[in-house]
Design an enzyme around this catalytic site. Sequence first.
Site, PDB file in Angstrom:
ATOM      1  N   ILE A   1      -9.495  -5.191  -3.809  1.00 15.47           N
ATOM      2  CA  ILE A   1     -10.482  -4.182  -3.425  1.00 15.47           C
ATOM      3  C   ILE A   1      -9.854  -3.120  -2.511  1.00 15.47           C
ATOM      4  O   ILE A   1     -10.138  -1.928  -2.634  1.00 15.47           O
ATOM      5  CB  ILE A   1     -11.679  -4.867  -2.717  1.00 15.47           C
ATOM      6  CG1 ILE A   1     -12.445  -5.758  -3.719  1.00 15.47           C
ATOM      7  CG2 ILE A   1     -12.615  -3.843  -2.093  1.00 15.47           C
ATOM      8  CD1 ILE A   1     -13.486  -6.674  -3.078  1.00 15.47           C
TER       9      ILE A   1
ATOM     10  N   ASN B   1     -10.926  -3.759   5.298  1.00 17.24           N
ATOM     11  CA  ASN B   1     -11.045  -4.559   4.075  1.00 17.24           C
ATOM     12  C   ASN B   1     -10.337  -5.913   4.164  1.00 17.24           C
ATOM     13  O   ASN B   1     -10.722  -6.840   3.463  1.00 17.24           O
ATOM     14  CB  ASN B   1     -10.486  -3.735   2.903  1.00 17.24           C
ATOM     15  CG  ASN B   1     -10.189  -4.592   1.697  1.00 17.24           C
ATOM     16  OD1 ASN B   1     -11.091  -4.940   0.935  1.00 17.24           O
ATOM     17  ND2 ASN B   1      -8.925  -4.982   1.516  1.00 17.24           N
TER      18      ASN B   1
ATOM     19  N   LYS C   1     -18.918 -13.099   7.650  1.00 16.12           N
ATOM     20  CA  LYS C   1     -19.382 -11.858   7.026  1.00 16.12           C
ATOM     21  C   LYS C   1     -20.748 -11.438   7.584  1.00 16.12           C
ATOM     22  O   LYS C   1     -21.012 -10.237   7.727  1.00 16.12           O
ATOM     23  CB  LYS C   1     -19.423 -12.015   5.502  1.00 16.12           C
ATOM     24  CG  LYS C   1     -18.031 -12.121   4.881  1.00 16.12           C
ATOM     25  CD  LYS C   1     -17.190 -10.869   5.120  1.00 16.12           C
ATOM     26  CE  LYS C   1     -15.858 -10.898   4.409  1.00 16.12           C
ATOM     27  NZ  LYS C   1     -15.084  -9.654   4.526  1.00 16.12           N
TER      28      LYS C   1
ATOM     29  N   TYR D   1     -16.811 -18.654   6.138  1.00 22.47           N
ATOM     30  CA  TYR D   1     -16.738 -17.319   5.506  1.00 22.47           C
ATOM     31  C   TYR D   1     -18.105 -16.628   5.603  1.00 22.47           C
ATOM     32  O   TYR D   1     -18.203 -15.466   5.985  1.00 22.47           O
ATOM     33  CB  TYR D   1     -16.306 -17.459   4.043  1.00 22.47           C
ATOM     34  CG  TYR D   1     -16.176 -16.126   3.311  1.00 22.47           C
ATOM     35  CD1 TYR D   1     -15.030 -15.343   3.444  1.00 22.47           C
ATOM     36  CD2 TYR D   1     -17.206 -15.646   2.501  1.00 22.47           C
ATOM     37  CE1 TYR D   1     -14.911 -14.126   2.779  1.00 22.47           C
ATOM     38  CE2 TYR D   1     -17.095 -14.431   1.838  1.00 22.47           C
ATOM     39  CZ  TYR D   1     -15.945 -13.674   1.979  1.00 22.47           C
ATOM     40  OH  TYR D   1     -15.835 -12.458   1.328  1.00 22.47           O
TER      41      TYR D   1
ATOM     42  N   ASP E   1      -0.782  -6.769  10.785  1.00 27.43           N
ATOM     43  CA  ASP E   1      -1.661  -7.930  10.653  1.00 27.43           C
ATOM     44  C   ASP E   1      -2.874  -7.639  11.524  1.00 27.43           C
ATOM     45  O   ASP E   1      -2.730  -7.421  12.745  1.00 27.43           O
ATOM     46  CB  ASP E   1      -0.919  -9.194  11.143  1.00 27.43           C
ATOM     47  CG  ASP E   1      -1.729 -10.459  10.903  1.00 27.43           C
ATOM     48  OD1 ASP E   1      -2.980 -10.407  11.004  1.00 27.43           O
ATOM     49  OD2 ASP E   1      -1.111 -11.499  10.628  1.00 27.43           O
ATOM     50  N   VAL E   2      -4.061  -7.629  10.934  1.00 26.18           N
ATOM     51  CA  VAL E   2      -5.246  -7.217  11.698  1.00 26.18           C
ATOM     52  C   VAL E   2      -5.592  -8.184  12.828  1.00 26.18           C
ATOM     53  O   VAL E   2      -6.358  -7.835  13.728  1.00 26.18           O
ATOM     54  CB  VAL E   2      -6.498  -7.016  10.791  1.00 26.18           C
ATOM     55  CG1 VAL E   2      -6.284  -5.884   9.816  1.00 26.18           C
ATOM     56  CG2 VAL E   2      -6.890  -8.312  10.089  1.00 26.18           C
TER      57      VAL E   2
HETATM   58  P1  NAD Z   1      -7.329 -10.145  -1.900  1.00 27.76           P
HETATM   59  O1  NAD Z   1      -6.960 -11.525  -1.469  1.00 27.76           O
HETATM   60  O2  NAD Z   1      -7.130  -9.771  -3.328  1.00 27.76           O
HETATM   61  O3  NAD Z   1      -6.547  -9.088  -0.993  1.00 27.76           O
HETATM   62  C1  NAD Z   1      -6.601  -9.171   0.393  1.00 27.76           C
HETATM   63  C2  NAD Z   1      -5.490  -8.342   1.009  1.00 27.76           C
HETATM   64  O4  NAD Z   1      -5.625  -8.449   2.423  1.00 27.76           O
HETATM   65  C3  NAD Z   1      -4.087  -8.865   0.648  1.00 27.76           C
HETATM   66  O5  NAD Z   1      -3.247  -7.768   0.340  1.00 27.76           O
HETATM   67  C4  NAD Z   1      -3.638  -9.573   1.936  1.00 27.76           C
HETATM   68  O6  NAD Z   1      -2.235  -9.527   2.136  1.00 27.76           O
HETATM   69  C5  NAD Z   1      -4.366  -8.752   2.985  1.00 27.76           C
HETATM   70  N1  NAD Z   1      -4.583  -9.503   4.233  1.00 27.76           N
HETATM   71  C6  NAD Z   1      -5.051 -10.761   4.369  1.00 27.76           C
HETATM   72  N2  NAD Z   1      -5.075 -11.089   5.660  1.00 27.76           N
HETATM   73  C7  NAD Z   1      -4.595 -10.034   6.355  1.00 27.76           C
HETATM   74  C8  NAD Z   1      -4.374  -9.761   7.722  1.00 27.76           C
HETATM   75  N3  NAD Z   1      -4.586 -10.709   8.663  1.00 27.76           N
HETATM   76  N4  NAD Z   1      -3.911  -8.542   8.093  1.00 27.76           N
HETATM   77  C9  NAD Z   1      -3.656  -7.605   7.155  1.00 27.76           C
HETATM   78  N5  NAD Z   1      -3.808  -7.801   5.845  1.00 27.76           N
HETATM   79  C10 NAD Z   1      -4.298  -8.995   5.449  1.00 27.76           C
HETATM   80  O7  NAD Z   1      -8.847  -9.930  -1.451  1.00 27.76           O
HETATM   81  P2  NAD Z   1     -10.042  -9.109  -2.143  1.00 27.76           P
HETATM   82  O8  NAD Z   1     -10.726  -9.998  -3.092  1.00 27.76           O
HETATM   83  O9  NAD Z   1      -9.562  -7.775  -2.586  1.00 27.76           O
HETATM   84  O10 NAD Z   1     -11.023  -8.977  -0.884  1.00 27.76           O
HETATM   85  C11 NAD Z   1     -10.972  -7.876  -0.017  1.00 27.76           C
HETATM   86  C12 NAD Z   1     -12.171  -7.929   0.910  1.00 27.76           C
HETATM   87  O11 NAD Z   1     -13.375  -7.983   0.162  1.00 27.76           O
HETATM   88  C13 NAD Z   1     -12.197  -9.144   1.839  1.00 27.76           C
HETATM   89  O12 NAD Z   1     -12.706  -8.769   3.097  1.00 27.76           O
HETATM   90  C14 NAD Z   1     -13.168 -10.069   1.137  1.00 27.76           C
HETATM   91  O13 NAD Z   1     -13.777 -10.993   2.010  1.00 27.76           O
HETATM   92  C15 NAD Z   1     -14.163  -9.074   0.582  1.00 27.76           C
HETATM   93  N6  NAD Z   1     -14.948  -9.584  -0.544  1.00 27.76           N
HETATM   94  C16 NAD Z   1     -14.334  -9.991  -1.681  1.00 27.76           C
HETATM   95  C17 NAD Z   1     -15.083 -10.474  -2.722  1.00 27.76           C
HETATM   96  C18 NAD Z   1     -14.458 -10.935  -4.001  1.00 27.76           C
HETATM   97  O14 NAD Z   1     -15.168 -11.519  -4.829  1.00 27.76           O
HETATM   98  N7  NAD Z   1     -13.172 -10.697  -4.228  1.00 27.76           N
HETATM   99  C19 NAD Z   1     -16.472 -10.557  -2.609  1.00 27.76           C
HETATM  100  C20 NAD Z   1     -17.086 -10.118  -1.433  1.00 27.76           C
HETATM  101  C21 NAD Z   1     -16.293  -9.629  -0.401  1.00 27.76           C
END
Ligand code: NAD
Length: 257
Positions: free
Chosen positions: A22, A94, A166, A162, A67-68
């Site tokens: 995302i 994100n 959120k 989780y 790293d956040v």
């Molecule tokens: P993903 O795992 O595909 O990508 C996450 C990215 O964040 C990765 O590049 C990772 O390296 C980076 N990351 C993780 N921890 C980090 C940190 N401490 N500091 C910096 N970077 C960090 O995840 P996604 O599915 O694209 O999800 C992105 C966001 O959307 C998240 O907040 C997730 O909770 C939210 N979300 C996802 C979904 C879903 O179904 N995929 C649904 C609802 C919400």
Amino acid sequence: MYLERFRLPGKTAIVTGAAQGIGLACAEALAEAGAKVVLADRDAAAAKDATAQLSSKGYEAEMAVMDVTDSGRVAELADELVSRYGRVDILVNNAGIARSETPAETVTDEHWLDVLDVNLNGTFWCCRAFGKHMLAAKAGNIVNIGSMSGFIVNKPQEQCYYNASKAAVHHLTKSLAAEWGSRGVRVNAVAPTYIETPLNAFVKTNPRMYDAWIGGTPMGRMGKIEEIASVVLFLASDAASLMTGSIVLVDGGYTCW
Ligand code: NAD
């Protein structure tokens, strides 16, 4: 006149966790609208590839290793970008992790703290560090990525940590929107349903879970990353100039049932 409001020429944006999924789609959407985009991620190699991907499409993109959960590094990068570009107009929080499928009674301290640290603390460190500069500029726009899990309890997988993280992100969004609304800084969130990303790629090999997810969704499908990125673009743009403190559900109807 209306389409112009979605454009972001001359704006600088940072997206956390932008190396894939995302976050990368959000970075691309903002770049396509004309913003210079900083792709921040803790995974340097993946961030480099993602940034090269956007640059090869002709967009203004650069990477940052961050790293956040490291509040010192977050503040350092905020200061560095503002001194280089004058200001950062848009922050998309994100970065997030799920670590799903652990029943509450077996969650370790480490597991709980890890998820809260990335999803909630990380979001706050970024809001605080970039928000400070936005308040000084009397302009700025923050979009947090929450989740429908902040509204409902997912099934069948257990993931209390989780869901709690959120829900907290959503209320943090409203709290900051209230504090900063009169000072030029808007803060909104997007709450996605299940999106097809590496985070939940495992589900396709788990029919019990996949059927529960799809069967529980009026639209009968998972979302695509572009379907979240386009809403983020809307919120980050002047098209949403009256919106702050909104948690925008993008869930295919999942929370209707
Ligand atoms: P993903 O795992 O595909 O990508 C996450 C990215 O964040 C990765 O590049 C990772 O390296 C980076 N990351 C993780 N921890 C980090 C940190 N401490 N500091 C910096 N970077 C960090 O995840 P996604 O599915 O694209 O999800 C992105 C966001 O959307 C998240 O907040 C997730 O909770 C939210 N979300 C996802 C979904 C879903 O179904 N995929 C649904 C609802 C919400």
